[in-house]
Design a protein around this motif. Sequence first.
Motif, PDB file in Angstrom:
ATOM      1  N   GLN A 385      32.342  54.960  36.088  1.00 30.69           N
ATOM      2  CA  GLN A 385      32.513  55.649  34.812  1.00 30.69           C
ATOM      3  C   GLN A 385      31.166  56.177  34.319  1.00 30.69           C
ATOM      4  O   GLN A 385      30.129  55.552  34.526  1.00 30.69           O
ATOM      5  N   SER A 439      33.609  57.480  27.241  1.00 30.73           N
ATOM      6  CA  SER A 439      33.662  57.842  28.659  1.00 30.73           C
ATOM      7  C   SER A 439      33.994  59.314  28.803  1.00 30.73           C
ATOM      8  O   SER A 439      34.641  59.912  27.937  1.00 30.73           O
ATOM      9  N   GLY A 441      35.452  60.513  31.760  1.00 29.77           N
ATOM     10  CA  GLY A 441      36.415  60.674  32.849  1.00 29.77           C
ATOM     11  C   GLY A 441      37.788  61.068  32.346  1.00 29.77           C
ATOM     12  O   GLY A 441      37.992  61.463  31.192  1.00 29.77           O
ATOM     13  N   ASP A 442      38.770  60.950  33.251  1.00 26.72           N
ATOM     14  CA  ASP A 442      40.151  61.308  32.908  1.00 26.72           C
ATOM     15  C   ASP A 442      40.731  60.335  31.878  1.00 26.72           C
ATOM     16  O   ASP A 442      41.459  60.747  30.971  1.00 26.72           O
TER      17      ASP A 442
END
Length: 457
Positions: A385, A439, A441-442
Amino acid sequence: MVSLYASRQKIYPRSVAGLFSKWRWAAVWITQIVFYGLPWLEWNARQAVLFDLEARRFYIFGLVLYPQDFIYLTGLLVISALALFLFTAVAGRLWCGYACPQTVYTEIFLWIEKKVEGDRSARMRLDQSPLSAAKFSKKWIKHALWILFALWTGFTFVGYFTPVRELASLSLAASLGPWQTFWIFFYGFATYGNAGFMREQVCKYMCPYARFQSAMFDKDTMIVTYDEKRGEPRGPRSKKADPKALGLGACVDCTLCVQVCPTGIDIRKGLQYECIGCGACIDVCDEVMDKVGYPRGLVKYSTQNGMAQGWSTQQMIRRAMRPRVLVYTGILLAITLAVMVSLFMRTPLKVDVIRDRGVLARMVEQGRIENVFRLQVMNATESTQRYVISVSGLPGITIASETEIEVLPTEVRSAVLRVQVPPDAAASGSHPIHFEIRSTGDEVSQVTEKAAFLVPR
């Protein structure tokens, strides 16, 4: 001279077949398949269930927990205790009779003993006979099988704390560490001693549950009972004899209910704390009733109120939904739901903010005031991450160091942050600020942590 300690009379439980025996063996198979098979399951290229104490990470399938998640262990223990109270209030010692490790391993060790030495009468004759080659060989084979099974159990137990495949390789190479060796042999020795020798003594004298179960029992608790009105007076008779003409009840006084009991009690004497509710006496009594042509149910699961008032099974089941049971059920459902919701909503990111105590506050270029903080970022996911760090709380506050950090799967990483404010942003003293870690990310995770910014005089 009166001895205060009675010598133990060894119990030789007789084999029995029936409905409750099948349920008991089903519980044995289910619990042992789970216990011995779970460490070998894989999840995301790692062991599915692993409590890695050295790394302080606990893997339960897709869930990764840290010591900071201790509250979930507390919730699990509370749920287990309430479930035990609920089941006991409704149907007595179901846990003891069917799923307790002491009961399960005693059943397994007894099965091994029966296969090697024979059933009850054969084992009694063997123990009373003088030492011979045949007796020595049977005893040696039995204990060898017991020890192998106990060591396998200890190995599996340690496999929950050390990756089991790694543990197997170390065992084959005879290069186990001291703690691994200790716990394999300790847990194996405990299994060998408890299930092979102590057996019912653990239930009678060592288990606290047997002592405080009476606090959870009442006259509407389903327990193993003997129908005294129907069975007394008891005595032997032929199959063709009319018990009423002989002035006898349904009990033929065969004592088989005592012979099959794993704790050696006589259920005809009423409720006793040694009874673990396994139902073996019910199975064997039903067999006897079938042979003499009497109705089944002389020994059965019932309640004290049901026996006294002649209630049907449906009436006793309806009576089971009494206030105590409803309270236990409500609390259990509420806590279970709360733990599940908390786990579902749990953020897989943990952050601790630690002030650099070496430098509380200092003046830097252009008269700006700087505080230094250390952020410990814990990535509770199993993928790498990247997190972005921002700060708020004072006018013109900025981070003068790197604001992005990459954390590997299940890793804990520290980041040093230099936080600055303009010289006229705030008066001297302590001011609350907030760090936001997000974060990129996805799966977006975001955590906000509070800290204090010091402005010197």
